[in-house]
Design a protein around this motif. Structure first.
Motif, mmCIF file in Angstrom:
data_model
loop_
_atom_site.group_PDB
_atom_site.id
_atom_site.type_symbol
_atom_site.label_atom_id
_atom_site.label_comp_id
_atom_site.label_asym_id
_atom_site.label_seq_id
_atom_site.Cartn_x
_atom_site.Cartn_y
_atom_site.Cartn_z
ATOM 1 N N ALA A 1 2.533 9.602 -4.778
ATOM 2 C CA ALA A 1 2.474 11.059 -5.495
ATOM 3 C C ALA A 1 1.880 11.902 -4.733
ATOM 4 O O ALA A 1 1.940 13.258 -4.739
ATOM 5 N N LEU A 2 0.845 11.388 -3.762
ATOM 6 C CA LEU A 2 -0.060 12.252 -3.056
ATOM 7 C C LEU A 2 0.522 12.548 -1.637
ATOM 8 O O LEU A 2 0.136 13.749 -1.148
ATOM 9 N N ILE A 3 1.257 11.770 -1.085
ATOM 10 C CA ILE A 3 1.452 11.971 0.361
ATOM 11 C C ILE A 3 3.226 12.206 0.253
ATOM 12 O O ILE A 3 3.992 11.264 -0.455
ATOM 13 N N ASP A 4 3.647 12.948 0.877
ATOM 14 C CA ASP A 4 5.293 13.341 1.049
ATOM 15 C C ASP A 4 5.570 12.650 2.577
ATOM 16 O O ASP A 4 5.416 12.983 3.492
ATOM 17 N N PHE A 5 6.282 11.509 2.051
ATOM 18 C CA PHE A 5 6.668 10.734 3.282
ATOM 19 C C PHE A 5 7.912 11.320 3.900
ATOM 20 O O PHE A 5 8.426 10.655 4.919
ATOM 21 N N VAL B 1 -1.897 7.971 9.176
ATOM 22 C CA VAL B 1 -2.961 7.218 8.257
ATOM 23 C C VAL B 1 -3.891 6.514 9.179
ATOM 24 O O VAL B 1 -3.734 5.869 10.205
ATOM 25 N N LEU B 2 -5.221 6.710 8.869
ATOM 26 C CA LEU B 2 -6.256 6.049 9.634
ATOM 27 C C LEU B 2 -6.878 4.886 8.902
ATOM 28 O O LEU B 2 -7.418 5.217 7.821
ATOM 29 N N PHE B 3 -7.006 3.832 9.412
ATOM 30 C CA PHE B 3 -7.700 2.698 8.806
ATOM 31 C C PHE B 3 -8.894 2.466 9.666
ATOM 32 O O PHE B 3 -8.798 1.827 10.794
ATOM 33 N N VAL B 4 -10.031 3.158 9.417
ATOM 34 C CA VAL B 4 -11.259 3.028 9.880
ATOM 35 C C VAL B 4 -12.194 1.850 9.587
ATOM 36 O O VAL B 4 -12.491 1.928 8.323
ATOM 37 N N ALA B 5 -12.908 1.147 10.407
ATOM 38 C CA ALA B 5 -13.785 0.374 10.211
ATOM 39 C C ALA B 5 -13.435 -0.566 9.323
ATOM 40 O O ALA B 5 -14.244 -1.080 8.312
ATOM 41 N N VAL B 6 -12.263 -1.545 9.601
ATOM 42 C CA VAL B 6 -11.952 -2.453 8.549
ATOM 43 C C VAL B 6 -11.636 -3.646 9.415
ATOM 44 O O VAL B 6 -11.818 -4.928 8.802
ATOM 45 N N ILE C 1 0.796 -1.231 -0.024
ATOM 46 C CA ILE C 1 -0.054 -0.001 0.119
ATOM 47 C C ILE C 1 0.809 1.289 -0.127
ATOM 48 O O ILE C 1 0.645 2.150 -0.757
ATOM 49 N N LEU C 2 1.826 1.313 0.877
ATOM 50 C CA LEU C 2 2.811 2.360 1.052
ATOM 51 C C LEU C 2 3.642 2.626 -0.111
ATOM 52 O O LEU C 2 4.085 3.935 -0.504
ATOM 53 N N ALA C 3 3.845 1.560 -0.927
ATOM 54 C CA ALA C 3 4.718 1.644 -2.256
ATOM 55 C C ALA C 3 3.923 2.140 -3.363
ATOM 56 O O ALA C 3 4.291 2.387 -4.351
#
Length: 50
Positions: free
Chosen positions: A21-25, A31-36, A13-15
Motif C-alpha cells: 500500500a505504501l510503495i508503487d512497484f 530499498v536500503l537495508f542499513v546496519a543489518v 517483505i515485499l509481499a
C-alpha cells in the motif's frame, strides 16, 4: 511504519500488505537495508558464500 520480518525472506517483505500500500512497484524503487548484517550470525552464512 515498521514491518517486523526476517530480512533474509525478501519475498515475504515485499509481499507485505502495508508495504504494498505504501510503495508503487510499477515505478522505480530503491530499498536500503542499513546496519543489518551484524545482526545475522556467521553460522547462518549471511554472505551466501561457500
Amino acid at each position: 511504519m515498521t514491518i517486523r520480518q526476517d530480512i533474509r525472506q525478501v519475498e515475504e517483505i515485499l509481499a507485505h500488505p502495508e508495504l504494498q500500500a505504501l510503495i508503487d512497484f510499477d515505478e522505480p524503487v530503491g530499498v536500503l537495508f542499513v546496519a543489518v548484517r551484524q545482526f545475522i550470525p556467521d553460522e547462518e552464512n549471511p554472505s551466501g558464500k561457500g
